[in-house]
Design an enzyme around this catalytic site. Structure first.
Site, PDB file in Angstrom:
ATOM      1  N   ASP A  45      77.256 -10.032   9.045  1.00  0.00           N
ATOM      2  CA  ASP A  45      78.535 -10.746   8.915  1.00  0.00           C
ATOM      3  C   ASP A  45      78.909 -11.016   7.463  1.00  0.00           C
ATOM      4  O   ASP A  45      79.204 -12.155   7.092  1.00  0.00           O
ATOM      5  CB  ASP A  45      78.487 -12.074   9.684  1.00  0.00           C
TER       6      ASP A  45
ATOM      7  N   GLU B 228      87.399 -11.843  16.968  1.00  0.00           N
ATOM      8  CA  GLU B 228      86.748 -12.858  16.127  1.00  0.00           C
ATOM      9  C   GLU B 228      86.678 -12.358  14.702  1.00  0.00           C
ATOM     10  O   GLU B 228      87.250 -11.333  14.336  1.00  0.00           O
ATOM     11  CB  GLU B 228      85.339 -13.143  16.672  1.00  0.00           C
TER      12      GLU B 228
END
Length: 565
Positions: free
Chosen positions: A34, A193
């Site tokens: 991420d 997301e």
């Protein structure tokens, strides 16, 4: 020059793609998922997800996009979030995907913490990202969704966008958030997301991840003239994905975009090196770099992620960065001299108990924990703090790790050793344990202990424990008398599938390290008062081969070209 995937879908959309340099992915090796990145005065900064490992939210810096120095952690002390860590029992809860941004000289890292039962949103600040102590206690805010982004508009209003995709105005000093506004729900993939907002050429560009964390993972985009929408989906979606391919790099997604000092655009995303085997990726989700062509008024073109990349001319190689942390790709050579800090790339599984780890004149002192590394906390939440484990990310497809252990257990089940650790549900360990008054090796790869006697001549002498990967598919655990390399003997082997978790189901990656435990003896949270301490010295980790395809590799940093020092 990279393949123009958009031209194959859209026919007429064929801008010039990046060229002029060659490099290899992943650029942030090992469990580094991420990524969110920025560039400030020629230095690139990235923050990474860490879930319940501590210290959390590592900050990496680079001058050249390929050498990344670990300069600090935004979450680095228990007092920043008192009690959060010990209240977190889930193995993949904690610090989810963060965003790093800079505004008027202040760096911000915004994240959401899951699993503590308390207010989840956290916003850390600093003016010196090279110093752990400079990171503030977090401003906390109510966040019902994960993956917060942080965006300053031209009128100085600040917005947070989260999974959903939900936009709210936020006061960065108090944490107060405004009314939620749903912006865009993606193109139909599950779990929209990881949003990031960029303002360019009169448009607000919204970049998101969707499709889940498995092989359907993708990057999609939309844009609007107003930050609150309506958002128009890009006709070129998905802008980045490896779904539906047999590429070695899979699960590509959760990206962030940034510019270099020449105005060229780049992106970082997560990916897993799994190829066609969905159960073989012990290093978990790593960070990959890709060039981006973003012409005025047009949608960006993101070069597909491969192991060997051709892209914009990279900045000149340069490792001249402040701070005392190691570079991500470098080997470990730690002797734990008294007075020296514990190296920054070594992490715990949750915040450790005070005094559990210390650098002494005997080396790294580890106090025995009540729980073994696989001992899950029970009804008492603070039991989560009773695991004495410390490790570093496995950053290489093949590697050698060894450490010298001095340990004299006094009572049965007192143990210290080494472990390849994914979670408390998935690990392999080799310990020195007192079992029925017999000093033994305990090897555990499947939940079933295999015991073998420690040679009598080794008792009360330093023992060197090894974890090695000679091939990409298997861990080998060995032991030897420190004073005699000829005594080295193999104790057990384990396949990497034990530490891979199934495609998309594991957010974390393997840590290689040491532990010490009394295996549940004692009372409350403490081992018996007479429990000895374990001392570790001569910690060595050296990479061998770094695979960038199923069959191709380059030597890891620090190796001699044959794979080893």
């Amino acid at each position: 020059m990279g393949l123009n995937i958009l031209s194959a879908w859209a026919g007429v959309y064929t801008p010039t793609l990046a060229q002029n340099s060659t490099y290899y992915n992943p650029v942030l090796k090992g469990w580094n998922s991420d990524p969110s990145c920025i560039q400030v005065n020629g230095t690139f900064f990235c923050v990474i997800s860490t879930f319940i490992s501590f210290p959390g939210l590592p900050i990496y810096a680079s001058k050249d996009l390929v050498n990344w120095k670990h300069i600090s952690h935004a979450w680095n002390r228990e007092s920043q979030l008192p009690g959060y860590s010990w209240a977190t029992t889930g193995q993949q809860q904690g610090m989810y995907a963060a965003t790093i941004r800079i505004h008027k000289g202040t760096f911000y890292v915004i994240c959401e913490y899951l699993g503590s039962g308390q207010t989840a949103g956290v916003l850390f600040k600093t003016t010196d990202p090279f110093d752990d102590k400079s990171w503030s206690d977090p401003v906390r805010f109510v966040a019902n969704k994960i993956d917060p982004d942080l965006f300053w508009d031209d009128d100085d209003k600040v917005y947070v966008a989260t999974q959903g995709i939900i936009l709210q105005e936020i006061d960065i000093n108090t944490g107060k958030v405004g009314t939620a506004k749903e912006l865009w729900n993606g193109t139909g993939g599950v779990w929209p997301e990881g949003p990031h907002i960029y303002k360019r050429d009169g448009y607000y560009y919204l970049l998101i991840a969707e499709g889940g964390t498995g092989t359907d993972h993708a990057v999609t985009m939309a844009r609007a003239k107003s930050i609150t929408g309506p958002y128009e989906p890009s006709p070129h979606n998905p802008h980045l994905t490896n779904r539906g391919t047999n590429e070695y790099f899979q699960t590509v997604g959760h990206a962030d975009l940034f510019q270099d000092t020449q105005g060229k655009w780049w992106g970082m995303a997560l990916a897993t090196r799994v190829g066609r085997n969905p159960n073989s990726y012990p290093m978990g989700r790593e960070s990959v770099l890709f060039p981006v062509t973003w012409n005025t008024g047009e949608w960006p073109v993101m070069q597909p992620v491969r192991g060997k990349m051709n892209g914009w001319a990279l900045p000149v190689l340069n490792r001249d960065l402040p701070g005392d942390g190691p570079f991500n790709s470098d080997p470990d050579k730690y002797d734990f001299a008294e007075g020296k800090p514990i190296p920054r790339n070594l992490v715990y599984w949750r915040v450790p108990r005070e005094g559990a780890f210390a650098v002494t004149d005997k080396g790294l002192q580890v106090v025995l924990g009540k729980n073994n590394v696989g001992g899950l906390p029970g009804g008492s939440q603070p039991a989560a703090s009773t695991i004495s484990f410390i490790g570093r990310r496995q950053t290489d497809t093949t590697f050698k790790f060894s450490v010298d252990l001095t340990f004299s257990p006094q009572e049965t089940m007192q143990e210290a050793g080494v472990t390849a650790f994914l979670t408390q549900n998935a690990f392999v360990q080799l310990g020195v344990i007192l079992n029925n008054q017999q000093l033994s090796f305990r090897f555990n790869a499947t939940g079933q202990d295999i015991l073998s006697a420690v040679p009598a001549a080794w008792v009360d002498k330093p023992i060197r424990l090894h974890i090695e990967m000679f091939t990409p598919n298997e861990y080998t655990f060995s032991a030897m008398l420190v004073s005699d390399e000829k005594t080295k003997m193999e104790v057990g082997k384990a396949p990497i599938t034990l530490l891979s978790g199934g495609l998309g189901s594991s957010f974390v990656g393997t840590l290689i390290g040491v532990y010490a435990t009394c295996n549940g003896a004692g009372s409350e949270l403490d081992c018996p008062s007479n429990a000895p301490k374990a001392y570790f010295t001569r910690w060595r980790y050296t990479g061998g081969r770094q695979y960038y395809s199923a069959t191709e590799f380059i030597p890891s940093v620090g190796s001699n070209g044959m794979g080893w020092n």
